[in-house]
Design a protein around this motif. Structure first.
Motif, short mmCIF file in Angstrom:
data_model
loop_
_atom_site.label_atom_id
_atom_site.label_comp_id
_atom_site.label_asym_id
_atom_site.label_seq_id
_atom_site.Cartn_x
_atom_site.Cartn_y
_atom_site.Cartn_z
N ALA A 66 0.83 -1.21 0.00
CA ALA A 66 0.00 0.00 0.00
C ALA A 66 0.87 1.26 0.00
O ALA A 66 0.58 2.23 -0.71
CB ALA A 66 -0.93 0.00 1.21
N LYS A 67 1.93 1.24 0.79
CA LYS A 67 2.82 2.40 0.84
C LYS A 67 3.52 2.60 -0.51
O LYS A 67 3.71 3.74 -0.95
CB LYS A 67 3.86 2.22 1.95
N LYS A 68 3.86 1.51 -1.16
CA LYS A 68 4.51 1.60 -2.47
C LYS A 68 3.59 2.27 -3.48
O LYS A 68 4.01 3.17 -4.23
CB LYS A 68 4.90 0.20 -2.96
N VAL A 69 2.33 1.85 -3.51
CA VAL A 69 1.37 2.44 -4.45
C VAL A 69 1.16 3.92 -4.14
O VAL A 69 1.18 4.77 -5.03
CB VAL A 69 0.02 1.69 -4.40
N PHE A 70 0.97 4.23 -2.86
CA PHE A 70 0.73 5.62 -2.47
C PHE A 70 1.90 6.52 -2.87
O PHE A 70 1.71 7.59 -3.45
CB PHE A 70 0.50 5.70 -0.96
N LEU A 71 3.11 6.09 -2.56
CA LEU A 71 4.29 6.91 -2.88
C LEU A 71 4.51 7.02 -4.39
O LEU A 71 4.93 8.06 -4.89
CB LEU A 71 5.53 6.32 -2.21
N THR A 72 4.20 5.95 -5.11
CA THR A 72 4.34 5.97 -6.56
C THR A 72 3.42 7.02 -7.18
O THR A 72 3.83 7.80 -8.05
CB THR A 72 4.02 4.59 -7.16
N TYR A 73 2.19 7.07 -6.71
CA TYR A 73 1.23 8.04 -7.25
C TYR A 73 1.52 9.45 -6.75
O TYR A 73 1.30 10.43 -7.47
CB TYR A 73 -0.20 7.62 -6.90
N LEU A 74 2.02 9.56 -5.53
CA LEU A 74 2.31 10.88 -4.97
C LEU A 74 3.47 11.56 -5.70
O LEU A 74 3.40 12.74 -6.02
CB LEU A 74 2.63 10.75 -3.48
N TYR A 75 4.53 10.78 -5.96
CA TYR A 75 5.74 11.35 -6.56
C TYR A 75 5.89 11.02 -8.05
O TYR A 75 6.86 11.44 -8.68
CB TYR A 75 6.97 10.88 -5.79
N VAL A 78 8.34 5.17 -9.21
CA VAL A 78 8.36 4.02 -8.31
C VAL A 78 9.49 4.18 -7.30
O VAL A 78 10.65 4.33 -7.69
CB VAL A 78 8.53 2.71 -9.10
N PRO A 79 9.16 4.18 -6.01
CA PRO A 79 10.21 4.34 -4.99
C PRO A 79 11.01 3.06 -4.80
O PRO A 79 10.54 1.97 -5.13
CB PRO A 79 9.40 4.67 -3.74
N SER A 80 12.20 3.21 -4.27
CA SER A 80 13.00 2.03 -3.95
C SER A 80 12.42 1.35 -2.72
O SER A 80 11.67 1.95 -1.95
CB SER A 80 14.45 2.44 -3.67
N SER A 81 12.77 0.09 -2.53
CA SER A 81 12.31 -0.64 -1.35
C SER A 81 12.78 0.05 -0.07
O SER A 81 12.06 0.11 0.93
CB SER A 81 12.84 -2.07 -1.38
N GLN A 82 13.99 0.61 -0.12
CA GLN A 82 14.52 1.30 1.05
C GLN A 82 13.69 2.54 1.37
O GLN A 82 13.40 2.82 2.54
CB GLN A 82 15.98 1.68 0.82
N ASP A 83 13.31 3.29 0.34
CA ASP A 83 12.48 4.48 0.56
C ASP A 83 11.12 4.10 1.15
O ASP A 83 10.60 4.80 2.03
CB ASP A 83 12.27 5.24 -0.76
N ILE A 84 10.56 3.01 0.66
CA ILE A 84 9.27 2.54 1.18
C ILE A 84 9.39 2.17 2.65
O ILE A 84 8.57 2.58 3.48
CB ILE A 84 8.77 1.33 0.37
N MET A 85 10.43 1.41 2.98
CA MET A 85 10.62 0.99 4.37
C MET A 85 10.90 2.18 5.28
O MET A 85 10.45 2.21 6.43
CB MET A 85 11.74 -0.04 4.46
N GLU A 86 11.63 3.16 4.78
CA GLU A 86 11.91 4.36 5.57
C GLU A 86 10.62 5.05 5.99
O GLU A 86 10.46 5.47 7.13
CB GLU A 86 12.79 5.33 4.78
#
Length: 222
Positions: A66-75, A78-86
């Motif tokens: 869910a965080k991956k999808v949200f960040l992808t649409y926000l920015y 596609v964010p890195s796994s590290q950015d998602i976990m951060e």
């Protein structure tokens, strides 16, 4: 209190509408795809799989996806796994703080908060603020993508859990601002907000330094 402020809620509503308008302008169907992605996340048979642990607090596959999808649409990338976990860890630390300070909302409090959000469109309109029609179209696209009616969305356990988390974080941020002496007037200035965010980030980093983060999924961080 933060969750009872009409204009705080109005601010959330207007920000959400602005994001919807921006995304809608970038192409028809984008929000429907957004809704479909979340439908798939919530329907994933492995959604409850624990992929990491933060000091005993599980992080699920659903949270990560869910965080991956949200960040992808926000920015719009596609964010890195590290950015998602951060970002997940950042939120988790605030949720841990909410529980420690006895600020984590009950389901009843969350439902009351959600009702205020549902009512905010009419409240904003009554104050003479016009909302672009494209925001409503974007909202309907999200519902279509999720295969839900509006009532089904608001009654969904996933929706309730999401608002419960958002409310907990908002309450913690408000409490910390008060404890640190940040008045509403100061927080309304760019300098004041920047000072607050710096202090908050310093606190988060301090907490991270003593919390144990364990990855259970191979290759999670790239």
């Amino acid at each position: 209190m933060l969750q009872k402020s009409k204009y705080f809620l109005g601010g959330i509503f207007l920000i959400a509408m602005s994001l919807m308008i921006a995304f809608a302008a970038s192409g028809s169907g984008k929000w429907e795809n957004f809704g479909t992605l979340f439908k798939n996340i919530y329907g994933d048979k492995e959604k409850n799989k624990t992929i990491a642990m933060l000091d005993g607090e599980p992080i699920s596959k659903q949270e990560y996806d869910a965080k991956k999808v949200f960040l992808t649409y926000l920015y719009e990338k596609v964010p890195s796994s590290q950015d998602i976990m951060e970002k997940i860890v950042y939120d988790k630390i605030l949720l841990i703080e909410a529980k420690k300070l006895n600020l984590y909302p009950t389901k009843e409090e969350t439902l009351a908060y959600m009702q205020k959000i549902r009512d905010i469109k009419e409240n904003v309109k009554s104050d003479g603020v016009n909302i672009d029609d494209s925001s409503e179209r974007s909202w309907q696209e999200i519902l279509k993508g999720q295969g839900m009616t509006e009532e089904e969305y608001w009654n969904s356990e996933n929706t309730i859990k999401g608002y419960q988390t958002a409310l907990a974080i908002a309450k913690v941020r408000s409490k910390l601002a008060q404890d640190w002496g940040f008045s509403g007037k100061k927080m309304a200035t760019p300098e004041g907000m920047a000072d607050y965010e710096k202090k908050l980030n310093d606190m988060i980093n301090e907490r991270k330094s003593v919390l144990k983060l364990e990855y259970l999924e191979p290759g999670l961080v790239n």
